[in-house]
Design a protein around this motif. Structure first.
Motif: not given
Length: 399
Positions: A363-387
């Motif tokens: 959707d954003e790059l028009g393809k799945i590139p050979d090499y890439f970077e993805v930056f996430f925000k991770v939230s959750g409880v006790d390292r287990m219940e994460l999104s």
């Protein structure tokens, strides 16, 4: 107990001092009990709507329900440690579920408890583990043909003739020797993550009686075993084996011979921290934060963790793929805390999350590139219940 007795027992819990005077948690517990009695276990979106008034709720974007149910379990635990210590019925909310159970606490003589613990429990555990292994094997055998077959991110890994190596970021330990007191201590210092860091620490010490020496072993992060399990689940049945090594035990001479997957906190990645410098996301070792360049600007936005790791918290994570020195590939899954590392890797090893990530790239790059970077925000409880939520993704280009 009939329904009226259950409600009376529920009132006793909610009105206790240990449970606390909280309408939100009272309503949440009553709702979960009601749904369980009606044999209609609610989903997160239903809880969000009925209890918190959120009509449009996406569990993948918010941990609201998981956090509140987690806290509700804590309140119940405190109750049973105090006013409810002698209750014959125990109300539980099993982890990962939103149904409740009422369990009768049996009175077992002490001698039988000891026998059960020493004799029966090990046998039960062995049978249970054996059952899990057999069922896991049969399940994997029956389902591996369809798993990840359509994944563009994994197809190159499956086809590669290179060996695969999973590198786990481990925590550096060292020994402090006091030559005057004749004492020795094993120390884990968050700012000392290599022999070089240890040498710098030694040079800053004024005392000549304190010496530091590196140890021949390190400390594994709690989630390390889940990383091995997650990779095993993907590769099983694909005729693709892999070896596991800690970063501190990795020999750079092995780098050209393997496709490498590195998972861990950024500060534990050793030589692979240099690969992060190839991305547009920087890691500030002094502050322990990520820096992301703002589009069409020279400014950079800072992202740092918040909260307590054992409770609700936020972390940030990087996933990237870069070329290795001999036609091999290097995949990096790094968090500021191990929460980010785990969820970054899960976005690569969970079939649903992989499909979601691939669609986002298209959707954003028009393809799945050979090499890439993805930056996430991770939230959750006790390292287990994460999104996690994707903040940035981009294509990496190499000459």
């Amino acid at each position: 107990m009939n329904n009226q007795e259950y409600q009376k027992y529920l009132d006793k819990i909610i009105t206790s001092n240990s449970f606390g005077n909280s309408p939100t948690y009272s309503n949440l517990l009553r709702y979960l009990v009601k749904c369980t009695m009606e044999n209609d276990i609610p989903k997160e979106a239903e809880i969000a709507s009925q209890i918190f008034g959120k009509k449009e709720f996406d569990p993948s974007e918010s941990t609201l329900i998981r956090v509140n149910v987690y806290n509700l379990r804590k309140k119940l635990k405190i109750y049973y440690q105090n006013e409810g210590a002698k209750d014959k019925i125990i109300l539980r909310i099993p982890k990962g579920r939103y149904g409740v159970s009422f369990e009768r606490k049996e009175s077992i003589p002490f001698s039988k408890k000891v026998f059960f613990k020493q004799k029966i429990l090990p046998i039960v555990l062995m049978l249970f583990v054996g059952s899990l292994m057999v069922n896991g094997f049969l399940y994997s055998k029956a389902n591996f043909n369809s798993s990840f077959n359509d994944s563009a991110l994994w197809s190159e890994i499956f086809k590669s003739k290179k060996n695969m190596m999973l590198l786990v970021g481990d925590l550096y330990l060292y020994q402090e020797i006091d030559t005057i007191q004749q004492t020795q201590k094993i120390i884990r210092n968050p700012i000392v993550n290599s022999n070089e860091d240890l040498l710098n620490l030694q040079n800053t010490m004024n005392s000549t009686s304190i010496n530091y020496e590196p140890l021949s072993y390190s400390h594994l992060i709690r989630n390390s075993m889940s990383w091995v399990k997650d990779l095993s689940n993907v590769l099983y049945g694909k005729n693709k084996n892999f070896t596991v090594r800690t970063v501190s035990r990795f020999n750079a001479k092995e780098l050209p011979e393997n496709d490498i997957l590195v998972v861990g906190m950024v500060k534990t990645l050793g030589i692979f921290r240099d690969y992060i410098k190839k991305s547009t996301i920087e890691y500030d070792s002094k502050s322990g934060d990520f820096l992301l360049k703002i589009k069409d600007s020279e400014k950079k936005e800072l992202f740092g963790p918040s909260g307590e790791p054992e409770n609700h918290h936020t972390d940030y994570a990087l996933m990237m793929k870069t070329p290795g020195p001999s036609g091999n590939n290097i995949y990096i899954f790094a968090g500021i805390w191990d929460t980010g590392a785990s969820q970054s890797f899960k976005n690569f090893t969970d079939e649903k999350l992989v499909k979601k990530l691939e669609q986002k790239m298209v959707d954003e790059l028009g393809k799945i590139p050979d090499y890439f970077e993805v930056f996430f925000k991770v939230s959750g409880v006790d390292r287990m219940e994460l999104s996690s939520k994707i903040i940035h993704l981009g294509e990496l280009k190499f000459n």
